[in-house]
Design an enzyme around this catalytic site. Structure first.
Site, PDB file in Angstrom:
ATOM      1  N   SER A  63      62.602  42.061  19.837  1.00 13.66           N
ATOM      2  CA  SER A  63      62.397  43.321  19.102  1.00 13.66           C
ATOM      3  C   SER A  63      60.963  43.569  18.656  1.00 13.66           C
ATOM      4  CB  SER A  63      63.282  43.350  17.860  1.00 13.66           C
ATOM      5  OG  SER A  63      64.607  43.608  18.223  1.00 13.66           O
ATOM      6  N   LYS A  66      59.228  46.487  20.035  1.00  5.88           N
ATOM      7  CA  LYS A  66      59.486  47.848  19.535  1.00  5.88           C
ATOM      8  C   LYS A  66      58.252  48.437  18.859  1.00  5.88           C
ATOM      9  CE  LYS A  66      64.424  46.814  18.824  1.00  5.88           C
ATOM     10  NZ  LYS A  66      65.439  46.463  17.820  1.00  5.88           N
ATOM     11  N   TYR A 188      64.412  49.096  28.284  1.00  9.65           N
ATOM     12  CA  TYR A 188      64.620  48.443  26.981  1.00  9.65           C
ATOM     13  C   TYR A 188      64.852  46.933  27.149  1.00  9.65           C
ATOM     14  CZ  TYR A 188      66.706  47.125  22.546  1.00  9.65           C
ATOM     15  OH  TYR A 188      66.979  46.467  21.363  1.00  9.65           O
ATOM     16  N   TYR A 240      65.125  44.815   9.255  1.00 17.24           N
ATOM     17  CA  TYR A 240      66.497  45.327   9.174  1.00 17.24           C
ATOM     18  C   TYR A 240      67.059  45.190   7.760  1.00 17.24           C
ATOM     19  CZ  TYR A 240      65.304  44.535  13.981  1.00 17.24           C
ATOM     20  OH  TYR A 240      64.628  44.506  15.159  1.00 17.24           O
ATOM     21  N   VAL A 258      64.761  38.427  17.770  1.00 13.62           N
ATOM     22  CA  VAL A 258      65.765  37.360  17.799  1.00 13.62           C
ATOM     23  C   VAL A 258      65.355  36.147  18.639  1.00 13.62           C
ATOM     24  CG1 VAL A 258      67.823  38.733  17.216  1.00 13.62           C
ATOM     25  CG2 VAL A 258      67.116  38.522  19.601  1.00 13.62           C
TER      26      VAL A 258
END
Ligand code: DON
Length: 304
Positions: A63, A66, A188, A240, A258
């Site tokens: 992630s 991103k 992605y 998050y 992760v």
């Protein structure tokens, strides 16, 4: 400031604590990594690189990519982007679908999976070869040809991609998705399967510590105000449902993945990447967060 001494001290203190977590296993290929690896790299604004432990070992950035995709579309779409994705913390896990329904297909922020899929969709609308162009962009930011996409991780994620596929269809049902779903998911999953070392990752984040100017690419990547906004998003949404805790304990804009990586910046001072695969129950690296907490405690300056 003796950054090398500082990160070595932090490294040894964290190792002595013997913290335990769990390697992400919902992407089987990621579960195969040696969980004991741990590295830290810090890059100051003169381009000096400091490192300790497994700081040169490439790992799956997941992630953290991103932030790179958001940077690429930020300039192209500017404020138009914010009609498709919000800028609020979600308080929910990264892969949650719940809010999407009652908020009518507008994801809370660009870092939860739903929001990141909208950003990758936007990337596909504006870039002809999004995966190649993203890789080139990150290489440019790092001043190094360092990006590798691990095909096994990519396929592993694709074969276990029910959640992300569901999110994409849900977005499409709210007309917040413009390109073919499979095409966007491929991009992605590829961006999540990028492997880089802590050193290259910290270098690729350096522009966010430097008002948008990358010393490695030798150009202004984003305006000062856009870079500030990406930092604000990382501070409020980068972890998050643990974003508040990270801001409380560490107090830096940062982004986790992760794979166990965390990249963060101390504006006007340095960028840093920490990696250790074992995660807490929120999906963030236990040792990486602890290392950053110790580091900011030991520094004589802070963001606040
Ligand atoms: O889409 C996923 O679920 C993963 N490729 C990335 C998730 C992730 O890294 C969340 N970060 N903590």
């Amino acid at each position: 400031m003796d950054y090398q001494g500082l990160i070595e001290e932090v490294y040894h203190e964290v190792q002595a604590e013997n913290l335990k977590g769990k390697v992400a296993d919902y992407i089987p290929e990621i579960a195969n990594v040696d969980p004991n690896q741990f590295g830290i790299a810090l890059v100051d604004l003169k381009g000096n690189v400091y490192g300790v432990g497994d700081h040169q070992v490439p790992f799956s950035i997941q992630s953290i990519s991103k932030v790179h995709t958001l940077t690429m579309v930020f300039n192209v779409f500017n404020t138009k982007l914010w009609s498709r994705v919000n800028v609020e913390p979600s308080g929910d896990p990264f892969n949650s679908i719940a809010q999407l329904e009652y908020e009518k297909g507008i994801p809370r922020n660009p870092f939860i999976n739903a929001g990141a899929l909208v950003i990758t969709d936007a990337l596909c609308s504006k870039f002809e070869n999004p995966i190649d162009q993203l890789s080139e962009f990150i290489n440019e930011l790092a001043g190094e040809t360092c990006v590798k996409i691990n095909p096994d991780v990519m396929n592993s994620e694709k074969n276990h991609g029910e959640r992300n596929t569901a999110l994409a269809y849900f977005l499409k049902s709210y007309k917040n998705f413009n390109n073919p779903i499979e095409e966007v998911l491929n991009v992605y999953f590829s961006q999540c399967a990028i492997e880089m070392s802590c050193v290259d990752l910290a270098k690729s984040f350096s522009f966010l510590a430097n008002d948008g100017f990358s010393i490695f690419a030798d150009r202004q990547i984003l305006s000062e105000s856009s870079a500030r906004r990406i930092n604000a998003l990382m501070l409020t949404c980068g972890f998050y449902d643990e974003a508040g805790e990270f801001a409380y304990r560490v107090g830096l804009p940062g982004k986790s993945g992760v794979g166990g990586g965390v990249a963060a910046v101390m504006p006007h001072k340095f960028s840093i990447a920490v990696w250790s695969p074992e995660l807490n129950e929120k999906g963030n690296s236990i040792k990486s967060i602890r290392a950053l907490e110790l580091l900011t405690d030991k520094l004589s300056f802070s963001l606040f």
